[in-house]
Design a protein around this motif. Sequence first.
Motif, mmCIF file in Angstrom:
data_model
loop_
_atom_site.group_PDB
_atom_site.id
_atom_site.type_symbol
_atom_site.label_atom_id
_atom_site.label_comp_id
_atom_site.label_asym_id
_atom_site.label_seq_id
_atom_site.Cartn_x
_atom_site.Cartn_y
_atom_site.Cartn_z
ATOM 1 N N THR A 139 45.756 37.274 40.751
ATOM 2 C CA THR A 139 44.951 38.183 41.576
ATOM 3 C C THR A 139 45.379 39.629 41.350
ATOM 4 N N ALA A 140 46.679 39.874 41.327
ATOM 5 C CA ALA A 140 47.178 41.235 41.109
ATOM 6 C C ALA A 140 46.789 41.737 39.718
ATOM 7 N N MET A 141 46.893 40.872 38.715
ATOM 8 C CA MET A 141 46.491 41.267 37.360
ATOM 9 C C MET A 141 45.017 41.636 37.327
ATOM 10 N N ALA A 142 44.200 40.806 37.941
ATOM 11 C CA ALA A 142 42.753 41.067 37.948
ATOM 12 C C ALA A 142 42.451 42.374 38.657
ATOM 13 N N GLU A 143 43.050 42.591 39.814
ATOM 14 C CA GLU A 143 42.806 43.832 40.564
ATOM 15 C C GLU A 143 43.155 45.059 39.723
ATOM 16 N N ARG A 144 44.324 45.032 39.117
ATOM 17 C CA ARG A 144 44.779 46.179 38.328
ATOM 18 C C ARG A 144 43.904 46.380 37.096
ATOM 19 N N TYR A 145 43.578 45.307 36.415
ATOM 20 C CA TYR A 145 42.740 45.393 35.213
ATOM 21 C C TYR A 145 41.368 45.959 35.559
ATOM 22 N N ILE A 146 40.791 45.489 36.646
ATOM 23 C CA ILE A 146 39.464 45.954 37.061
ATOM 24 C C ILE A 146 39.512 47.437 37.415
ATOM 25 N N LEU A 157 40.792 40.456 29.786
ATOM 26 C CA LEU A 157 41.597 39.734 30.766
ATOM 27 C C LEU A 157 40.715 38.933 31.716
ATOM 28 N N CYS A 158 39.654 39.545 32.198
ATOM 29 C CA CYS A 158 38.791 38.837 33.150
ATOM 30 C C CYS A 158 38.080 37.670 32.483
ATOM 31 N N GLY A 159 37.729 37.820 31.220
ATOM 32 C CA GLY A 159 37.146 36.700 30.483
ATOM 33 C C GLY A 159 38.119 35.548 30.364
ATOM 34 N N MET A 160 39.363 35.870 30.077
ATOM 35 C CA MET A 160 40.393 34.824 29.962
ATOM 36 C C MET A 160 40.628 34.144 31.309
ATOM 37 N N LEU A 161 40.705 34.937 32.365
ATOM 38 C CA LEU A 161 40.904 34.337 33.685
ATOM 39 C C LEU A 161 39.707 33.489 34.087
ATOM 40 N N THR A 162 38.520 33.927 33.691
ATOM 41 C CA THR A 162 37.314 33.158 34.009
ATOM 42 C C THR A 162 37.383 31.768 33.386
ATOM 43 N N SER A 163 37.970 31.673 32.197
ATOM 44 C CA SER A 163 38.075 30.359 31.557
ATOM 45 C C SER A 163 38.973 29.414 32.353
ATOM 46 N N ASP A 164 39.821 29.965 33.200
ATOM 47 C CA ASP A 164 40.705 29.154 34.042
ATOM 48 C C ASP A 164 40.256 29.157 35.503
ATOM 49 N N ALA A 165 38.988 29.434 35.735
ATOM 50 C CA ALA A 165 38.479 29.605 37.105
ATOM 51 C C ALA A 165 38.779 28.413 38.013
ATOM 52 N N LEU A 166 38.781 27.212 37.481
ATOM 53 C CA LEU A 166 38.994 26.039 38.324
ATOM 54 C C LEU A 166 40.412 25.951 38.867
ATOM 55 N N SER A 167 41.343 26.679 38.256
ATOM 56 C CA SER A 167 42.729 26.621 38.723
ATOM 57 C C SER A 167 43.154 27.900 39.452
ATOM 58 N N LEU A 168 42.197 28.788 39.732
ATOM 59 C CA LEU A 168 42.522 30.065 40.371
ATOM 60 C C LEU A 168 42.121 30.071 41.841
ATOM 61 N N PRO A 169 42.833 30.853 42.646
ATOM 62 C CA PRO A 169 42.495 30.920 44.080
ATOM 63 C C PRO A 169 41.221 31.749 44.312
ATOM 64 N N GLN A 170 40.677 31.612 45.484
ATOM 65 C CA GLN A 170 39.444 32.299 45.854
ATOM 66 C C GLN A 170 39.565 33.812 45.710
ATOM 67 N N GLU A 171 40.737 34.361 46.030
ATOM 68 C CA GLU A 171 40.932 35.812 45.927
ATOM 69 C C GLU A 171 40.738 36.295 44.492
ATOM 70 N N THR A 172 41.252 35.528 43.551
ATOM 71 C CA THR A 172 41.095 35.904 42.150
ATOM 72 C C THR A 172 39.644 35.755 41.725
ATOM 73 N N LEU A 173 39.004 34.683 42.146
ATOM 74 C CA LEU A 173 37.589 34.483 41.820
ATOM 75 C C LEU A 173 36.735 35.613 42.388
ATOM 76 N N ASN A 174 37.083 36.072 43.576
ATOM 77 C CA ASN A 174 36.359 37.209 44.163
ATOM 78 C C ASN A 174 36.522 38.455 43.295
#
Length: 190
Positions: free
Chosen positions: A55-62, A101-118
């Motif tokens: 979640t922190a990585m996604a927030e910072r990257y975005i 980064l977001c594309g890579m995290l999206t590929s792991d969406a099933l293992s990520l928490p709701q905050e990261t998906l948001n």
Amino acid sequence: MSNLNNTAHKILDVAELFTQTQGFNAFSYKDIQTEVGVKTSSIHYYFPTKQDLATAMAERYIERFLIALDDIGQKSKTGLEKLEEAGKKFVDAANAQKLCLCGMLTSDALSLPQETLNELRRFYKESERWIAKSITQAIKEGGIRELYSVEDAAAHFLATLQGGILVARVHKDGSYMQTVLNQALALLKK
């Protein structure tokens, strides 16, 4: 993100690099420990779970990506130039053998928490909004043909860039991504 200290940012830097080059589930806190030079307990102090790290990585990257888009918007004159410059971010990543980064995290969406998906949804929504705005500008300027739906065209453009960078990785050839970008732009042009 501004409340994080240098150590936390170093942890995020390494985790981001690992995610972009190997995938989110391909590394552990022990791998980060080796690169940053801190104990895993220190990593857990800043990011108690790997999901918190995501979640922190996604927030910072975005945040950084949106700033980059704003910079492009201020430096580029035409809507078409804006789209090309945004696409070059993907070409640069492909040349560095990295993925979005977001594309890579999206590929792991099933293992990520709701905050990261948001956060991932925010990334795609904000990116598509910016692309749609640039397409609208380019239509008004005469550089892009009239479209039945600017929003659909923006979604298609972003999906093309995200897919192109994945395939470019397999080819290990950043010029492949440049070709994908050129074709995506050609499909929009008059």
